[in-house]
Design an enzyme around this catalytic site. Structure first.
Site, PDB file in Angstrom:
ATOM      1  N   SER A 208      35.900  40.878  40.571  1.00  0.00           N
ATOM      2  CA  SER A 208      35.465  39.680  39.853  1.00  0.00           C
ATOM      3  C   SER A 208      36.561  38.631  39.732  1.00  0.00           C
ATOM      4  O   SER A 208      36.278  37.424  39.774  1.00  0.00           O
ATOM      5  CB  SER A 208      34.921  40.053  38.475  1.00  0.00           C
ATOM      6  N   HIS A 265      39.554  37.083  35.194  1.00  0.00           N
ATOM      7  CA  HIS A 265      38.615  36.016  35.518  1.00  0.00           C
ATOM      8  C   HIS A 265      39.276  34.645  35.403  1.00  0.00           C
ATOM      9  O   HIS A 265      39.153  33.807  36.306  1.00  0.00           O
ATOM     10  CB  HIS A 265      37.408  36.075  34.574  1.00  0.00           C
TER      11      HIS A 265
END
Length: 287
Positions: A208, A265
């Site tokens: 991610s 992230h």
């Protein structure tokens, strides 16, 4: 700057789709008819080389604008061709699937400890982490990257694999497999390190952070130098940014969905925007 001949094709060849693509990309051009042939012209040799390369990839125009689905048999063949056209994207996903199998999607701690950012030992109900400096001193530098291959659960793997397939193919088609590999390693390194620095020792993994990097790269690159490959569907960037804010708010943990690697992230997104800014600016200058 003089006009440079890009393509010389028979009149029977339909250039409509490709010309429409050039118009969407705001590439200056003109088409003339000479001696029974159609000739495509652009200003400057460098731009001519770029347009020739674009025509080799998309002779019929932008495939993202084909709204009518192909028959099932054609779609199957098209998928095989996509695999061949995106070898680096395919390789990363195959490696991720292999690691998912070996680690039993997060249940095989004996294997995960060799790929995690920090080595660890299970002592009763606790995880005891080895200081990162000790692992790096022992030559285990791969730990800075390999957490991106670890996934915890089928849903975690499926979502990350889907988005890497979507974004990775775009970058590989536009900038090549070497660039995609470099960006993947860079985004993985930065996102893992930011997660470690922001949250301290912990067991984390997944693509991610890399995905947010790829998203930021495509987003800013496309904003500066519009191109077909990086034109994302409407709402994708907004949706991903909203999801990032939701995760940062702590709602996912409150609802029992587990901890989210927010540092990875944010770190991935910021460095991705930086590479997109650099790449887009260079592409704009070349045009």
């Amino acid at each position: 700057m003089s006009a440079v001949e890009v393509l010389r094709l028979p009149l029977s060849v339909n250039l409509g789709g490709f010309v429409a693509l050039l118009q969407r990309l705001q590439v200056p051009h003109r088409v003339s008819e000479e001696s029974g042939e159609q000739v495509l012209w652009v200003p400057g040799e460098q731009l001519a080389e770029d347009v020739r390369g674009l025509y080799q990839r998309f002779p019929e125009g932008d495939p993202d604008f084909q709204l009518v689905p192909a028959p099932v048999s054609e779609r199957a063949g098209g998928f095989v061709q996509q695999l061949r056209d995106s070898p680096l994207t395919t390789l990363v996903l195959l490696l991720t699937l292999l690691v998912a199998g070996v680690t039993l999607l997060g249940d095989n701690f004996a294997t995960i400890r060799w790929l995690s950012f920090q080595d660890f030992q299970i002592q009763g109900e606790y995880i005891v982490f080895t200081p990162l400096a000790e692992s790096l001193a022992a030559g285990q530098w791969w730990r800075l990257i390999t957490p991106i291959l670890i996934h915890f659960g089928v849903l975690h793997l499926a979502m990350n694999a889907m988005w890497f397939w979507e974004l990775g193919r775009r970058i590989e088609a536009r900038q090549g497999g070497v660039m995609l590999l470099g960006l993947t390693l860079l985004f993985g390194l930065v996102s893992n390190c930011v997660q470690y620095v922001s949250a301290g020792p912990g067991l984390f993994g997944g693509l991610s952070g890399v995905l947010y990097g790829l998203l930021g790269h495509c987003w800013i690159f496309q904003w500066l130098a519009p191109n077909a490959a990086y034109r994302l569907p409407k709402g994708v960037v907004v949706m991903m940014l909203i999801w990032l804010l939701v995760c940062l708010s702590g709602v996912t943990e409150t609802l029992g969905f587990g901890a989210i690697a927010n540092g990875a992230h944010v770190g991935g997104l910021l460095v991705g925007c930086a590479t997109g800014l650099l790449g887009g600016a260079l592409a704009r200058l070349r045009r």
